[in-house]
Structure formats: C-alpha cells, structure tokens
Scaffold this active site. Structure first.
Site, PDB file in Angstrom:
ATOM      1  N   LYS A 134     -29.143  29.023  70.449  1.00  0.00           N
ATOM      2  CA  LYS A 134     -30.379  30.437  71.113  1.00  0.00           C
ATOM      3  C   LYS A 134     -30.776  30.002  71.922  1.00  0.00           C
ATOM      4  O   LYS A 134     -30.322  29.293  72.553  1.00  0.00           O
ATOM      5  CB  LYS A 134     -31.295  30.021  69.192  1.00  0.00           C
ATOM      6  CG  LYS A 134     -31.303  30.356  68.182  1.00  0.00           C
ATOM      7  CD  LYS A 134     -32.116  29.906  67.080  1.00  0.00           C
ATOM      8  CE  LYS A 134     -31.654  30.224  65.527  1.00  0.00           C
ATOM      9  NZ  LYS A 134     -32.252  30.278  64.976  1.00  0.00           N
ATOM     10  N   ASN A 178     -35.827  26.899  67.599  1.00  0.00           N
ATOM     11  CA  ASN A 178     -34.814  25.888  67.075  1.00  0.00           C
ATOM     12  C   ASN A 178     -33.700  25.782  67.439  1.00  0.00           C
ATOM     13  O   ASN A 178     -32.780  25.018  66.515  1.00  0.00           O
ATOM     14  CB  ASN A 178     -35.276  26.127  65.212  1.00  0.00           C
ATOM     15  CG  ASN A 178     -35.010  27.608  64.186  1.00  0.00           C
ATOM     16  OD1 ASN A 178     -34.279  28.074  65.310  1.00  0.00           O
ATOM     17  ND2 ASN A 178     -34.966  27.502  62.937  1.00  0.00           N
TER      18      ASN A 178
HETATM   19  P1  RTP Z   1     -31.036  30.238  61.019  1.00  0.00           P
HETATM   20  O1  RTP Z   1     -30.515  31.745  60.308  1.00  0.00           O
HETATM   21  O2  RTP Z   1     -31.534  30.626  62.581  1.00  0.00           O
HETATM   22  O3  RTP Z   1     -30.119  30.298  61.339  1.00  0.00           O
HETATM   23  O4  RTP Z   1     -31.583  29.707  60.166  1.00  0.00           O
HETATM   24  P2  RTP Z   1     -32.003  28.935  58.596  1.00  0.00           P
HETATM   25  O5  RTP Z   1     -30.473  29.904  58.046  1.00  0.00           O
HETATM   26  O6  RTP Z   1     -32.170  27.416  59.114  1.00  0.00           O
HETATM   27  O7  RTP Z   1     -33.358  29.765  58.796  1.00  0.00           O
HETATM   28  P3  RTP Z   1     -33.630  31.662  57.402  1.00  0.00           P
HETATM   29  O8  RTP Z   1     -34.548  30.892  56.405  1.00  0.00           O
HETATM   30  O9  RTP Z   1     -32.201  32.112  57.630  1.00  0.00           O
HETATM   31  O10 RTP Z   1     -34.741  31.686  58.741  1.00  0.00           O
HETATM   32  C1  RTP Z   1     -34.357  32.320  60.455  1.00  0.00           C
HETATM   33  C2  RTP Z   1     -35.064  31.844  61.342  1.00  0.00           C
HETATM   34  O11 RTP Z   1     -36.301  32.315  61.571  1.00  0.00           O
HETATM   35  C3  RTP Z   1     -37.508  31.682  61.080  1.00  0.00           C
HETATM   36  N1  RTP Z   1     -38.138  30.875  60.712  1.00  0.00           N
HETATM   37  N2  RTP Z   1     -39.400  31.105  60.764  1.00  0.00           N
HETATM   38  N3  RTP Z   1     -42.020  30.550  60.659  1.00  0.00           N
HETATM   39  C4  RTP Z   1     -41.481  30.650  59.423  1.00  0.00           C
HETATM   40  O12 RTP Z   1     -41.947  30.148  58.448  1.00  0.00           O
HETATM   41  C5  RTP Z   1     -39.780  30.340  59.693  1.00  0.00           C
HETATM   42  N4  RTP Z   1     -38.635  30.547  58.562  1.00  0.00           N
HETATM   43  C6  RTP Z   1     -37.962  30.362  59.073  1.00  0.00           C
HETATM   44  C7  RTP Z   1     -36.850  30.205  62.713  1.00  0.00           C
HETATM   45  O13 RTP Z   1     -36.598  29.952  63.102  1.00  0.00           O
HETATM   46  C8  RTP Z   1     -34.700  30.401  61.630  1.00  0.00           C
HETATM   47  O14 RTP Z   1     -34.201  29.877  62.141  1.00  0.00           O
END
Ligand code: RTP
Ligand code: MG
Length: 141
Positions: A11, A114
């Site tokens: 990112k 992140n």
């Molecule tokens: P990614 O898709 O980017 O690999 O991240 P992830 O699976 O670990 O998390 P996901 O639930 O798919 O969420 C996508 C991105 O949204 C942001 N986020 N912010 N403030 C919050 O509660 C929150 N939850 C998610 C994060 O930057 C996450 O990487």
C-alpha cells in the site's frame, strides 16, 4: 497442500517508506514466488471497484482516499497455500493486534495505513488477480 495464487498489494504507506524490497524478501523466504508485478497509482474508480465489498462500511471513503494517496506495488504470489501463507506473513488488520514479526507489526502505522493487502480466500484471489492482470501478464514458474 495446494499450489495457489494470491493477490498482494504493498500500500502507499509502505511504498513511501521504501520497504518494498524488505517485504518482497519476506514473501521469498516463505516460499512465495512473485509471478506478476506492477507499480501503479490507482484511480478513485479502480480503488472503489477493488474494495467494492466494503462500500457500505463506515471506513470505505477513508480506505479509498488512502489507497489513492500514492503509488502501490501490486503482485501475484504463487506457492503452497499462498492465500493463507500471505495472510500469516501480513498479520492482523490492525497493526496493534498483529503478531510480532509480521509485515503489519513491523511496517504499518495504523488500521488505515496498514502496509499491505492480501486476498482472503482462493475465490477472491482469482477475482482480484483478474482485476489487475491480464492472463499474459502472469508468468507460470
Ligand atoms: P485488506 O483487504 O486490505 O488486505 O485488509 P484486511 O483483509 O485485513 O481487512 P478488511 O476487513 O478487508 O478491510 C480492508 C481495509 O479497510 C480498513 N479497515 N478499517 N476502521 C476500521 O474498522 C477498519 N476496518 C478495516 C483497513 O485498512 C483494511 O486493511
Ligand atoms: Mg480484506
């Protein structure tokens, strides 16, 4: 064990920090091969489309703004259980909760900035790879 492919994005925060090589080294040491790669500054439309599954979430606008704040490095990783292996290397979404030694624990600042994205399942991986790469841009190794 299954030979899989997964989509990874370094990112804007991690690209700006100049840790692309350090993150690639972690993929390689874990047995994941880079079989496609491109650097790109995503348009708003591309970022919104990529994260469309989250469009009703309160963090969607912040997520899109962040993803278009600078260039990203996009790659396809191939290896045994690549989807899960990459998620293990990445660590938890919130770097404060990410296990020691994971990419997010070491390089991420916050849940918004992140460091990396990784597909969360084999099926989403196939869709995400097709979103960014033509089949001729992915190299079997
Ligand atoms: P990614 O898709 O980017 O690999 O991240 P992830 O699976 O670990 O998390 P996901 O639930 O798919 O969420 C996508 C991105 O949204 C942001 N986020 N912010 N403030 C919050 O509660 C929150 N939850 C998610 C994060 O930057 C996450 O990487
Ligand atoms: Mg996700």
């Amino acid at each position: 064990m299954a030979l899989e492919r997964t989509l990874s994005i370094i990112k804007p925060d991690a690209v700006a920090k100049n840790v692309v090589g350090e993150i690639y080294a972690r993929f390689e040491k874990a047995g994941l091969k880079v079989v496609a790669a491109k650097m790109k500054h995503l348009s708003r439309k591309e970022a919104e489309g990529f994260y469309a599954v989250h469009r009703e979430r309160p963090f969607f606008n912040a997520l899109v703004e962040f993803m278009i704040s600078g260039p990203v490095m996009i790659q396809v990783l191939q290896g045994e259980n690549a989807v899960l292996k990459n998620r293990e290397l990445m660590g938890a979404t919130n770097p404060k909760e990410a296990a020691k030694g994971t990419i997010r624990a070491d390089f991420a600042e916050s849940i918004d900035a992140n460091a990396v994205h990784g597909s969360d399942a084999a099926e989403t991986a196939a869709n995400e790879i097709a979103y960014f790469f033509a089949t001729t841009e992915v190299f079997p190794r």
